[in-house]
Enzyme design. Structure first.
Site, PDB file in Angstrom:
ATOM      1  N   MET E   1       0.826  -1.194   0.000  1.00 54.73           N
ATOM      2  CA  MET E   1       0.000   0.000   0.000  1.00 54.73           C
ATOM      3  C   MET E   1       0.870   1.259   0.000  1.00 54.73           C
ATOM      4  O   MET E   1       0.880   2.012   0.968  1.00 54.73           O
ATOM      5  CB  MET E   1      -0.885  -0.008   1.245  1.00 54.73           C
ATOM      6  CG  MET E   1      -1.843  -1.191   1.265  1.00 54.73           C
ATOM      7  SD  MET E   1      -2.869  -1.198   2.748  1.00 54.73           S
ATOM      8  CE  MET E   1      -3.988   0.150   2.409  1.00 54.73           C
ATOM      9  N   PRO E   2       1.584   1.466  -1.106  1.00 56.39           N
ATOM     10  CA  PRO E   2       2.515   2.602  -1.154  1.00 56.39           C
ATOM     11  C   PRO E   2       1.793   3.953  -1.164  1.00 56.39           C
ATOM     12  O   PRO E   2       0.699   4.074  -1.706  1.00 56.39           O
ATOM     13  CB  PRO E   2       3.250   2.400  -2.485  1.00 56.39           C
ATOM     14  CG  PRO E   2       2.972   0.984  -2.896  1.00 56.39           C
ATOM     15  CD  PRO E   2       1.634   0.647  -2.322  1.00 56.39           C
ATOM     16  N   VAL E   3       2.431   4.909  -0.524  1.00 55.78           N
ATOM     17  CA  VAL E   3       1.988   6.301  -0.573  1.00 55.78           C
ATOM     18  C   VAL E   3       3.122   7.108  -1.199  1.00 55.78           C
ATOM     19  O   VAL E   3       4.252   7.060  -0.715  1.00 55.78           O
ATOM     20  CB  VAL E   3       1.674   6.852   0.827  1.00 55.78           C
ATOM     21  CG1 VAL E   3       1.348   8.339   0.752  1.00 55.78           C
ATOM     22  CG2 VAL E   3       0.526   6.096   1.465  1.00 55.78           C
ATOM     23  N   ARG E  40      -1.626   5.328  -3.458  1.00 51.08           N
ATOM     24  CA  ARG E  40      -2.101   6.713  -3.381  1.00 51.08           C
ATOM     25  C   ARG E  40      -0.979   7.657  -3.784  1.00 51.08           C
ATOM     26  O   ARG E  40       0.172   7.447  -3.402  1.00 51.08           O
ATOM     27  CB  ARG E  40      -2.535   7.047  -1.952  1.00 51.08           C
ATOM     28  CG  ARG E  40      -3.766   6.277  -1.507  1.00 51.08           C
ATOM     29  CD  ARG E  40      -4.276   6.813  -0.199  1.00 51.08           C
ATOM     30  NE  ARG E  40      -5.276   5.916   0.371  1.00 51.08           N
ATOM     31  CZ  ARG E  40      -5.820   6.076   1.564  1.00 51.08           C
ATOM     32  NH1 ARG E  40      -5.440   7.114   2.309  1.00 51.08           N
ATOM     33  NH2 ARG E  40      -6.713   5.232   2.018  1.00 51.08           N
TER      34      ARG E  40
END
Lengths: 64, 64, 64, 64, 64, 64
Positions: E1-3, E40
């Site tokens: 879940m990279p930001v 995101r």
């Protein structure tokens, strides 16, 4: 002396921002056992043209 | 090749910003022994509605 | 009450870090006319495996 | 879909971190009227060698 | 879940921003083997008064 | 001269990181019409103890 940055979509009014920094500061102080005076919070507002999920900008979607 | 982000309250004029990036770059170069060309500085200005200390936004306080 | 984040390659010793935060704080105070007590600096060290320029990680290059 | 980054001194145990992200998420959800599933929190721990106030690293001071 | 946060000079139109988040999301998914829904991207635009290289603000230079 | 910070869970090997910075740099250059030499990427790895979604740390969940 925590420093907190909150990235969020723009458009919240002053009342919501006041509540946000008050409540987050309290949550941080209770969880980490620090004093409120040591906590700083930066609100970093993003327009819907500047925030994306799944490769799509929020201005291209309907709902928040 | 340092990257520096400076969060500060908005309202400084161009002269102050020029001095800021010039002086911080020099301080970084002298301290870390790097060349000025490798230093980037991002000025991230916050309105008084978007910065809080001790659970209170700056727009709710009098002084800087 | 500026908050400054400095991203830099890891490996600087304590003496260099002390000089860095002292000199950058002074540069910020003189440029923005704020008091040292209000300035916080975060040093964010990156390994050479975690920093890239021109699409290439620093661990794949020779020099700093 | 807020993204929150919390910079804090390292050394908190897992129980404190669990409480922190739970309590901050709740505070954000109640204040901004968003759903918990949309909130992400990044804990960014700093050593006392990498955090300074008033031009002095925390490893040079006594107390938190 | 990279930001992912992308700091860039302001002035790109909506079409370029759409392409940017679409292409970067794809590059991240292919490289890290994650699903697009987990990615995101925050676009953080800087004015030329707020970005410096080599100690000089971009508004003091000619070209990008 | 974009600066990109990618927050991601730790554990990717060097090969994945090389691919990531190469592919993201290309995506940025093609989308924004900038040269690769101007693009810097910071990989900011988080442990599963330091990243949360929906109020729960990743170390409390099973899958990525």
């Amino acid at each position: 002396m925590p420093v907190i940055e909150i990235h969020m979509l723009e458009g919240r009014d002053l009342g919501k921002k006041k509540a946000l920094v008050k409540n987050v500061t309290r949550a941080v102080c209770e969880s980490l056992d620090v004093k409120p005076e040591t906590v700083r919070i930066i609100l970093s507002e993003m327009s819907r043209e500047n925030y994306a999920a799944a490769g799509t900008l929020f201005c291209e979607k309907q709902s928040l």
